[in-house]
Design a protein around this motif. Structure first.
Motif, short mmCIF file in Angstrom:
data_model
loop_
_atom_site.label_atom_id
_atom_site.label_comp_id
_atom_site.label_asym_id
_atom_site.label_seq_id
_atom_site.Cartn_x
_atom_site.Cartn_y
_atom_site.Cartn_z
N LEU A 200 8.28 10.18 -6.93
CA LEU A 200 9.45 9.32 -6.78
C LEU A 200 9.20 7.97 -7.44
O LEU A 200 8.32 7.22 -7.02
CB LEU A 200 9.77 9.13 -5.30
CG LEU A 200 10.96 8.24 -4.95
CD1 LEU A 200 12.25 8.80 -5.52
CD2 LEU A 200 11.06 8.08 -3.44
N PRO A 201 9.95 7.62 -8.49
CA PRO A 201 9.72 6.34 -9.17
C PRO A 201 10.21 5.17 -8.34
O PRO A 201 11.15 5.29 -7.55
CB PRO A 201 10.53 6.47 -10.46
CG PRO A 201 11.55 7.51 -10.20
CD PRO A 201 11.00 8.41 -9.13
N PHE A 202 9.57 4.02 -8.53
CA PHE A 202 9.97 2.80 -7.84
C PHE A 202 10.10 1.64 -8.82
O PHE A 202 11.15 1.03 -8.93
CB PHE A 202 8.98 2.48 -6.73
CG PHE A 202 9.33 1.26 -5.94
CD1 PHE A 202 10.56 1.13 -5.33
CD2 PHE A 202 8.42 0.23 -5.80
CE1 PHE A 202 10.90 -0.01 -4.60
CE2 PHE A 202 8.73 -0.91 -5.07
CZ PHE A 202 9.97 -1.03 -4.47
N ILE A 203 9.03 1.31 -9.52
CA ILE A 203 9.04 0.23 -10.52
C ILE A 203 8.45 0.79 -11.81
O ILE A 203 7.49 1.56 -11.77
CB ILE A 203 8.21 -0.98 -10.07
CG1 ILE A 203 8.77 -1.61 -8.79
CG2 ILE A 203 8.14 -2.04 -11.18
CD1 ILE A 203 7.91 -2.74 -8.23
N LYS B 26 0.83 -1.20 0.00
CA LYS B 26 0.00 0.00 0.00
C LYS B 26 0.87 1.25 0.00
O LYS B 26 1.93 1.27 0.59
CB LYS B 26 -0.91 0.01 1.22
CG LYS B 26 -1.98 -1.02 1.14
CD LYS B 26 -2.94 -0.92 2.31
CE LYS B 26 -3.79 -2.13 2.30
NZ LYS B 26 -5.09 -2.13 2.21
N GLY B 27 0.36 2.27 -0.67
CA GLY B 27 1.04 3.56 -0.70
C GLY B 27 1.61 3.91 -2.06
O GLY B 27 1.66 5.07 -2.43
N PHE B 28 2.05 2.91 -2.80
CA PHE B 28 2.55 3.16 -4.15
C PHE B 28 1.35 3.42 -5.06
O PHE B 28 0.27 2.89 -4.84
CB PHE B 28 3.34 1.97 -4.68
CG PHE B 28 4.67 1.75 -4.00
CD1 PHE B 28 5.76 2.56 -4.30
CD2 PHE B 28 4.82 0.74 -3.07
CE1 PHE B 28 6.98 2.36 -3.67
CE2 PHE B 28 6.03 0.53 -2.43
CZ PHE B 28 7.13 1.34 -2.74
N SER B 29 1.54 4.22 -6.08
CA SER B 29 0.48 4.54 -7.04
C SER B 29 0.90 4.13 -8.44
O SER B 29 2.06 4.30 -8.82
CB SER B 29 0.19 6.04 -7.05
OG SER B 29 -0.31 6.46 -5.82
N VAL C 249 5.98 6.63 -5.64
CA VAL C 249 5.58 7.17 -4.35
C VAL C 249 4.95 8.52 -4.66
O VAL C 249 5.63 9.42 -5.15
CB VAL C 249 6.78 7.35 -3.40
CG1 VAL C 249 6.32 7.94 -2.07
CG2 VAL C 249 7.50 6.02 -3.18
N PRO C 250 3.67 8.69 -4.43
CA PRO C 250 3.00 9.94 -4.79
C PRO C 250 3.50 11.11 -3.93
O PRO C 250 4.02 10.92 -2.83
CB PRO C 250 1.53 9.66 -4.54
CG PRO C 250 1.52 8.54 -3.55
CD PRO C 250 2.75 7.73 -3.80
N HIS C 251 3.33 12.30 -4.47
CA HIS C 251 3.72 13.51 -3.75
C HIS C 251 3.04 13.62 -2.38
O HIS C 251 3.59 14.22 -1.47
CB HIS C 251 3.43 14.77 -4.58
CG HIS C 251 4.46 15.01 -5.64
ND1 HIS C 251 4.23 14.70 -6.95
CD2 HIS C 251 5.73 15.50 -5.58
CE1 HIS C 251 5.30 15.01 -7.66
NE2 HIS C 251 6.22 15.48 -6.85
N SER C 252 1.87 13.05 -2.24
CA SER C 252 1.17 13.11 -0.95
C SER C 252 1.96 12.39 0.14
O SER C 252 1.84 12.74 1.32
CB SER C 252 -0.24 12.52 -1.07
OG SER C 252 -0.16 11.15 -1.45
N MET D 208 9.67 -4.31 -0.54
CA MET D 208 10.00 -2.98 -0.04
C MET D 208 8.73 -2.16 0.16
O MET D 208 7.98 -1.94 -0.78
CB MET D 208 10.96 -2.29 -1.02
CG MET D 208 11.73 -1.14 -0.43
SD MET D 208 13.01 -0.50 -1.54
CE MET D 208 14.31 -1.70 -1.28
N GLN D 209 8.51 -1.74 1.38
CA GLN D 209 7.39 -0.87 1.70
C GLN D 209 7.70 0.56 1.23
O GLN D 209 8.87 0.91 1.02
CB GLN D 209 7.14 -0.85 3.21
CG GLN D 209 6.85 -2.21 3.82
CD GLN D 209 5.55 -2.80 3.32
OE1 GLN D 209 4.53 -2.13 3.24
NE2 GLN D 209 5.57 -4.08 2.98
N VAL D 210 6.69 1.39 1.10
CA VAL D 210 6.89 2.78 0.69
C VAL D 210 7.89 3.47 1.62
O VAL D 210 8.81 4.15 1.16
CB VAL D 210 5.55 3.56 0.65
CG1 VAL D 210 5.78 5.05 0.49
CG2 VAL D 210 4.67 3.05 -0.47
N THR D 211 7.70 3.30 2.92
CA THR D 211 8.59 3.97 3.88
C THR D 211 10.03 3.46 3.75
O THR D 211 10.98 4.25 3.91
CB THR D 211 8.09 3.77 5.33
OG1 THR D 211 7.90 2.37 5.56
CG2 THR D 211 6.79 4.52 5.56
#
Length: 150
Positions: A69-72, A37-40, A52-55, A137-140
């Motif tokens: 912030l890009p992740f995948i 949860k948290g990734f968009s 990772v959204p700006h929020s 990997m969690q958002v945090t």
């Protein structure tokens, strides 16, 4: 495929050659089903992206703070399908885990760059492993690692 101007993941997939559509659709669902949860999901850099959204991270991406912030990222290139996982590039422990887990699939060594896993044959994509990678990997965790490496 050159960089796409599609505005949604569905549009992106519909633009792909028929032989790549099902694999990209399945990879997308695998990532969505397993991503913490948290990734968009978004479109970015002409690819399907998970960010990772700006929020959650107002600073955004250091190269362009207006971008999240890009992740995948997930893309169909001319000669392969690629999964770009920034955690593999940033975390040697995660990369080591992935390399060992991939070897256990019996598919040989992965074709991998800094953050890019390339699959030349859709039938050789280890969907279960990609799903497990998405959970690692969690958002945090990603934000903390990104901040540490900045």
């Amino acid at each position: 495929m050159a960089s796409s101007t599609a505005v949604s993941p569905e549009d992106y997939i519909s633009e792909l050659p028929a032989e790549k559509q099902e694999a990209v659709r399945r990879l997308r669902m695998t990532i969505l089903d397993n991503l913490p949860k948290g990734f968009s999901e978004t479109m970015g850099y002409g690819m399907i992206g998970y960010v990772v959204p700006h929020s959650l991270y107002p600073k955004g991406y250091r190269c362009d703070p207006k971008l999240p912030l890009p992740f995948i990222n997930l893309a169909a290139q001319k000669n392969h399908i690629a999964v770009y996982h920034m955690g593999l590039y940033a975390d040697p422990v995660l990369l080591d885990w992935f390399m060992k887990a991939y070897e256990k699939t019996g598919m040989g060594k992965p074709e991998i760059g800094k953050s890019c896993i390339r699959f030349k044959k859709p039938e050789k994509i280890p969907y279960t492993l990609i799903g497990e990678l998405a959970t690692k990997m969690q958002v945090t965790d990603w934000i903390a690692l990104y901040e540490k490496l900045r």
